[in-house]
Scaffold this motif. Structure first.
Motif, PDB file in Angstrom:
ATOM      1  N   LEU A  82      33.032  38.399  39.033  1.00  0.00           N
ATOM      2  CA  LEU A  82      32.957  37.256  39.956  1.00  0.00           C
ATOM      3  C   LEU A  82      33.270  37.687  41.391  1.00  0.00           C
ATOM      4  O   LEU A  82      32.732  37.130  42.345  1.00  0.00           O
ATOM      5  CB  LEU A  82      33.913  36.148  39.504  1.00  0.00           C
ATOM      6  N   THR A  83      34.101  38.702  41.522  1.00  0.00           N
ATOM      7  CA  THR A  83      34.402  39.219  42.861  1.00  0.00           C
ATOM      8  C   THR A  83      33.163  39.868  43.464  1.00  0.00           C
ATOM      9  O   THR A  83      32.876  39.706  44.661  1.00  0.00           O
ATOM     10  CB  THR A  83      35.575  40.228  42.793  1.00  0.00           C
ATOM     11  N   ALA A  84      32.392  40.561  42.633  1.00  0.00           N
ATOM     12  CA  ALA A  84      31.134  41.160  43.127  1.00  0.00           C
ATOM     13  C   ALA A  84      30.187  40.052  43.584  1.00  0.00           C
ATOM     14  O   ALA A  84      29.504  40.176  44.614  1.00  0.00           O
ATOM     15  CB  ALA A  84      30.490  41.993  42.022  1.00  0.00           C
ATOM     16  N   ARG A 142      30.984  37.243  44.825  1.00  0.00           N
ATOM     17  CA  ARG A 142      31.571  36.726  46.063  1.00  0.00           C
ATOM     18  C   ARG A 142      31.181  37.546  47.295  1.00  0.00           C
ATOM     19  O   ARG A 142      31.249  37.069  48.426  1.00  0.00           O
ATOM     20  CB  ARG A 142      33.094  36.837  45.872  1.00  0.00           C
ATOM     21  N   TRP A 143      30.818  38.809  47.083  1.00  0.00           N
ATOM     22  CA  TRP A 143      30.469  39.682  48.213  1.00  0.00           C
ATOM     23  C   TRP A 143      29.003  39.604  48.604  1.00  0.00           C
ATOM     24  O   TRP A 143      28.538  40.362  49.464  1.00  0.00           O
ATOM     25  CB  TRP A 143      30.882  41.136  47.916  1.00  0.00           C
ATOM     26  N   GLN A 168      29.001  30.837  52.127  1.00  0.00           N
ATOM     27  CA  GLN A 168      29.372  31.078  50.717  1.00  0.00           C
ATOM     28  C   GLN A 168      29.326  29.788  49.883  1.00  0.00           C
ATOM     29  O   GLN A 168      30.342  29.374  49.319  1.00  0.00           O
ATOM     30  CB  GLN A 168      30.760  31.722  50.666  1.00  0.00           C
ATOM     31  N   ASN A 186      24.168  39.601  42.214  1.00  0.00           N
ATOM     32  CA  ASN A 186      25.336  40.501  42.216  1.00  0.00           C
ATOM     33  C   ASN A 186      26.076  40.422  40.887  1.00  0.00           C
ATOM     34  O   ASN A 186      26.507  41.440  40.327  1.00  0.00           O
ATOM     35  CB  ASN A 186      26.315  40.104  43.334  1.00  0.00           C
ATOM     36  N   LEU A 187      26.199  39.183  40.405  1.00  0.00           N
ATOM     37  CA  LEU A 187      26.914  38.957  39.136  1.00  0.00           C
ATOM     38  C   LEU A 187      26.208  39.684  37.980  1.00  0.00           C
ATOM     39  O   LEU A 187      26.850  40.360  37.163  1.00  0.00           O
ATOM     40  CB  LEU A 187      26.924  37.448  38.925  1.00  0.00           C
ATOM     41  N   GLU A 232      40.218  40.473  33.267  1.00  0.00           N
ATOM     42  CA  GLU A 232      40.139  41.299  34.489  1.00  0.00           C
ATOM     43  C   GLU A 232      38.699  41.757  34.746  1.00  0.00           C
ATOM     44  O   GLU A 232      38.297  41.951  35.893  1.00  0.00           O
ATOM     45  CB  GLU A 232      41.135  42.474  34.454  1.00  0.00           C
ATOM     46  N   GLU A 254      36.951  38.858  36.289  1.00  0.00           N
ATOM     47  CA  GLU A 254      37.366  38.709  37.689  1.00  0.00           C
ATOM     48  C   GLU A 254      36.621  39.707  38.583  1.00  0.00           C
ATOM     49  O   GLU A 254      36.185  39.360  39.678  1.00  0.00           O
ATOM     50  CB  GLU A 254      38.873  38.887  37.807  1.00  0.00           C
ATOM     51  N   ARG A 255      36.439  40.935  38.088  1.00  0.00           N
ATOM     52  CA  ARG A 255      35.699  41.939  38.885  1.00  0.00           C
ATOM     53  C   ARG A 255      34.252  41.488  39.089  1.00  0.00           C
ATOM     54  O   ARG A 255      33.679  41.630  40.170  1.00  0.00           O
ATOM     55  CB  ARG A 255      35.726  43.299  38.184  1.00  0.00           C
ATOM     56  N   THR A 314      33.500  28.960  34.831  1.00  0.00           N
ATOM     57  CA  THR A 314      33.484  29.972  33.765  1.00  0.00           C
ATOM     58  C   THR A 314      34.000  29.373  32.462  1.00  0.00           C
ATOM     59  O   THR A 314      35.154  28.951  32.389  1.00  0.00           O
ATOM     60  CB  THR A 314      34.355  31.181  34.186  1.00  0.00           C
TER      61      THR A 314
END
Ligand SMILES: Cc1cc2nc3c(=O)[nH]c(=O)nc-3n(C[C@H](O)[C@H](O)[C@H](O)COP(=O)(O)O)c2cc1C
Length: 212
Positions: free
Chosen positions: A39-41, A43-44, A52, A142-143, A33, A36-37, A58
């Motif tokens: 990688l979500t960052a 993505r933004w 994108q 971001n990552l 989890e 995932e957070r 990973t």
């Protein structure tokens, strides 16, 4: 204000300035989890035309990290032998690279994919490709920051730029993915190297308000 009484801007400036590249990790796994957070960052991030173009592979299983590290090490050895470097120094470099990749709990291969970007029949294609590179770098920053915010260490490694086809083949990456970097990630085994930055006065310039 955040619950701890720190303002969002204070927190952001601290995250940006206190993040350091971390090159050695504890063996501890990174929970799915958390990954995932992070990688979500990524993505933004902003991207050219919001296309994108970033892609992330990973790797957490030793098998894949070993396969990647061996393939890249073989190529590093070949390139440095062709340069005429001393064999002992080359082997040390190859071993160091292998240890860094396989010693990280998580290895994220950062790639870009041009398939959704605009296409030009001429030199403008270079600019379009550069936009994809820049967008992917934004996502990677971001990552790195998200990893730091999670209390983890990370480091950007540029080696895939020297052997993108080796990385693609070792991991059987989807066709069209162009490897750009590796990000190693995990719980830091120690602090990063103290970092310095050029002073603002050296890197910025403001033209005079009055025309010359
Ligand atoms: C495009 C790029 C490529 C990098 N490549 C490597 C690399 O191959 N190996 C490495 O150890 N660090 C690499 N780094 C990390 C830099 O060495 C590091 O960011 C720099 O020394 C500043 O230190 P800091 O990140 O701790 O502030 C790279 C960073 C960037 C942005």
């Amino acid at each position: 204000m955040t619950p701890g009484g720190t303002s969002a801007s204070e927190l952001l400036y601290r995250l940006v300035s206190e993040r350091r590249s971390i090159r050695r990790y504890e063996a501890e796994a990174v929970p799915a989890e958390v990954l995932e957070r992070i990688l979500t960052a990524a993505r933004w991030a902003p991207s050219a035309h919001n296309r994108q173009p970033w892609r992330f592979a990973t790797l957490t299983a030793f098998h894949w990290k070993d396969r990647l590290a061996r393939a890249m090490g073989d190529r590093l050895r070949r390139d440095r032998l062709a340069d005429g470097d001393a064999v002992a120094a080359i082997e040390q470099d190859v071993a160091r690279s292998y240890a860094r990749i396989t010693g990280a709990p998580v290895v994220i291969v950062v790639a870009l994919d041009m398939s959704d970007m605009d296409r030009y029949p001429d030199d403008r294609q270079r600019a379009e490709h550069m936009m994809a590179v820049q967008s992917t770098a934004m996502a990677t920053q971001n990552l790195l920051l998200a990893a730091h915010a999670e209390g983890l260490g990370a480091c950007w490694m540029c080696a895939p730029l020297f052997c993108p086809e080796v990385v693609s083949e070792a991991l059987a990456l989807p066709s069209g993915w162009e490897p750009q970097a590796i990000v190693t990630l995990g719980k830091a085994a120690g602090p990063g190297k103290p970092a310095t930055r050029r002073p603002l006065t050296e890197i910025s310039w403001t033209p005079s308000d009055t025309p010359a």
